[in-house]
Structures are given as structure tokens and as C-alpha cells.
Scaffold this active site. Structure first.
Site, PDB file in Angstrom:
ATOM      1  N   ASP A  96      39.589  38.616  32.671  1.00 21.60           N
ATOM      2  CA  ASP A  96      40.959  38.851  32.230  1.00 21.60           C
ATOM      3  C   ASP A  96      41.663  39.733  33.253  1.00 21.60           C
ATOM      4  OD1 ASP A  96      43.106  38.633  30.259  1.00 21.60           O
ATOM      5  OD2 ASP A  96      42.799  40.773  29.947  1.00 21.60           O
TER       6      ASP A  96
ATOM      7  N   ASP B  71      39.368  43.165  26.716  1.00 19.81           N
ATOM      8  CA  ASP B  71      39.729  41.802  26.335  1.00 19.81           C
ATOM      9  C   ASP B  71      38.665  40.802  26.794  1.00 19.81           C
ATOM     10  OD1 ASP B  71      41.972  42.845  25.225  1.00 19.81           O
ATOM     11  OD2 ASP B  71      43.405  41.821  26.519  1.00 19.81           O
TER      12      ASP B  71
ATOM     13  N   GLU C 192      45.478  42.134  33.969  1.00 17.73           N
ATOM     14  CA  GLU C 192      46.763  42.664  33.527  1.00 17.73           C
ATOM     15  C   GLU C 192      47.674  42.686  34.744  1.00 17.73           C
ATOM     16  OE1 GLU C 192      47.425  43.037  30.454  1.00 17.73           O
ATOM     17  OE2 GLU C 192      45.380  42.948  29.679  1.00 17.73           O
TER      18      GLU C 192
ATOM     19  N   GLU D  47      58.602  46.474  30.135  1.00 13.50           N
ATOM     20  CA  GLU D  47      58.036  45.419  29.278  1.00 13.50           C
ATOM     21  C   GLU D  47      56.530  45.276  29.505  1.00 13.50           C
ATOM     22  OE1 GLU D  47      62.314  44.543  30.168  1.00 13.50           O
ATOM     23  OE2 GLU D  47      60.535  44.957  31.408  1.00 13.50           O
TER      24      GLU D  47
ATOM     25  N   HIS E 258      50.276  46.900  28.316  1.00 18.41           N
ATOM     26  CA  HIS E 258      48.964  47.419  28.718  1.00 18.41           C
ATOM     27  C   HIS E 258      48.892  48.930  28.914  1.00 18.41           C
ATOM     28  CE1 HIS E 258      50.865  47.451  32.645  1.00 18.41           C
ATOM     29  NE2 HIS E 258      50.865  46.131  32.732  1.00 18.41           N
TER      30      HIS E 258
ATOM     31  N   HIS F  48      46.585  45.905  25.375  1.00 18.04           N
ATOM     32  CA  HIS F  48      45.817  44.974  26.184  1.00 18.04           C
ATOM     33  C   HIS F  48      45.083  45.749  27.279  1.00 18.04           C
ATOM     34  CE1 HIS F  48      47.740  40.933  25.094  1.00 18.04           C
ATOM     35  NE2 HIS F  48      48.195  41.831  24.233  1.00 18.04           N
TER      36      HIS F  48
END
Length: 229
Positions: free
Chosen positions: A8, A157, A10, A53, A58, A152
């Protein structure tokens, strides 16, 4: 030996073509469907601002990332880690476009040209058509604890996705000493195995009992999974 890497990322936004960058990579390794504890995790300085945003998703601030290595510094370690593995990614197209962009920017081969990829979102949509198939929705549906996921995070994750993927694709890990959350999620399968084992322990005098080995159980799970789809 089958080696899979659950991955995963970010990022600062949605599109690397408009200047968005990766800020975190998290990976967990599975060998023959067993979590090994061999993780890869880095925070990355994106060399740009952090849109509010993205920060709200995260929680990684410009200040926090300012002293972290840039992607070029960690790229070879990352490539070495995933070498020879099959990638499992939720909504793979998103992460792959960022990883390919970052690698190609520093003159390395794209990830798409090096690895095969399983998109766990596609697996979920095939199994649960017309339903929500976000990671949180799948955790709720499959009984996997995601209470620590307040924001997140790439490594957390990935760990959660590994559990989700194992349960969705058969849950063999739980039958042979895997993660507790996975064991709970396939309680029905375990109860069935226990019932069969109890029956087999009381044969008549002339009955020959042949127990299924791990490969046979795995093949059976794969056969049953076809009907779940």
C-alpha cells in the site's frame, strides 16, 4: 514456494502527472500464504507541499516528512525487497501508476514490467458484486478487526489487507496456525474440520482412516471458493 507482497502507498494526491508524489510505502510478505513478519516500510519526503485534503486522509505533514529520505534514496531497497514476489494491492491501478512514475523518473524499470499484480479490489467485486468493497467495508463483512485504523497508513493497511485477502481466497492460513483475526473469520470452516476429525477418530474395527494432508485441504478450499464466486 509462493512469495506474495501485500503493498500500500500514501500520496500527496490523486495523480502523479500533475505533480503528486508518494509519501509512504508499506509492504508485508507472505510465503505460501503465511505472514512471515518480513516488512518493508518507509516514509518519503515528497519535495513539495502537503495538500490539506491528503493530510486529512493519512495525517502525514510537510514538517514530519521534511527529514525523511527522497524516493531516489529508498528506490533500490524497495526494488530489492519486492524482487521475485507477486504483488497484492487494493485498487492496484492507483498505487501502480504512482510507483511506475517514481521509478521511471529516476531511470529504473517500471514496476508493471517487473511484477505480476493481483488487484484485491477486483477479487472483492467478483465475490461481492453490487456491494461496497472498500477495505473498511470488507473488514466489517469478514469480521476482521480494523479498530486501529483511525487514519490511513501504508503499513497498517497492508497488514489488514493481507488478512482480508487470505479470508477472501480461502483462509487456509487460519487452518494452520495463522493470525487470530483470520481464525475468527473462518470459524465455520474450522468447526467443519473439527467435526470431520472427531468422526474420523471413532472408526469401526475394519475401517481404514486416511487423513487429508495440507495440499489436499488447500485444493478442497480452492474448489469450494469457486462456488462462493
Amino acid at each position: 514456494m509462493s512469495r506474495q507482497i501485500v503493498l500500500d502507498t500514501e500520496t500527496t494526491g490523486m495523480d502523479p502527472a500533475t505533480g503528486d508524489r508518494i509519501v509512504e510505502i508499506g509492504c508485508v510478505e507472505m510465503v505460501d500464504r503465511m505472514l512471515t513478519g518480513n516488512h518493508f516500510h518507509v516514509y518519503i519526503n515528497p519535495e513539495r507541499d502537503m495538500p490539506v485534503e491528503a493530510f486529512n486522509v493519512h495525517g502525514l505533514s510537510e514538517e514530519f516528512l521534511s527529514d525523511k529520505p527522497v524516493f531516489a534514496k529508498i528506490a533500490q531497497d524497495f526494488v530489492n525487497y519486492i524482487d521475485g514476489g507477486e504483488l497484492i494491492i487494493h485498487n492496484a491501478a492507483f498505487d501502480m501508476k504512482f510507483l511506475d512514475h517514481e521509478l521511471e523518473n529516476i531511470g529504473l524499470k517500471s514496476l508493471s514490467s517487473q511484477c505480476s499484480v493481483i488487484d484485491s479490489l477486483k477479487v472483492a467485486r467478483d465475490m461481492y458484486p453490487g456491494q461496497r468493497n472498500s477495505l473498511d467495508a470488507l473488514c466489517k463483512r469478514l469480521g476482521i478487526d480494523n479498530s486501529k485504523r483511525t487514519l490511513h497508513g501504508a503499513l497498517l493497511d497492508s497488514e489488514i489487507l493481507a488478512q482480508v485477502y487470505l479470508v477472501m481466497t480461502g483462509g487456509q492460513d487460519s487452518l494452520f496456525g495463522g493470525d487470530t483475526a483470520i481464525e475468527q473469520s473462518v470459524e465455520v470452516s474450522q468447526n467443519l474440520m473439527a467435526a470431520l476429525a472427531d468422526t474420523a477418530k471413532v472408526p469401526s474395527d475394519k475401517t481404514r482412516v486416511i487423513y487429508a494432508n495440507a495440499d489436499e485441504v488447500s485444493a478442497h478450499d480452492a474448489f469450494v471458493a469457486k462456488f462462493k464466486k
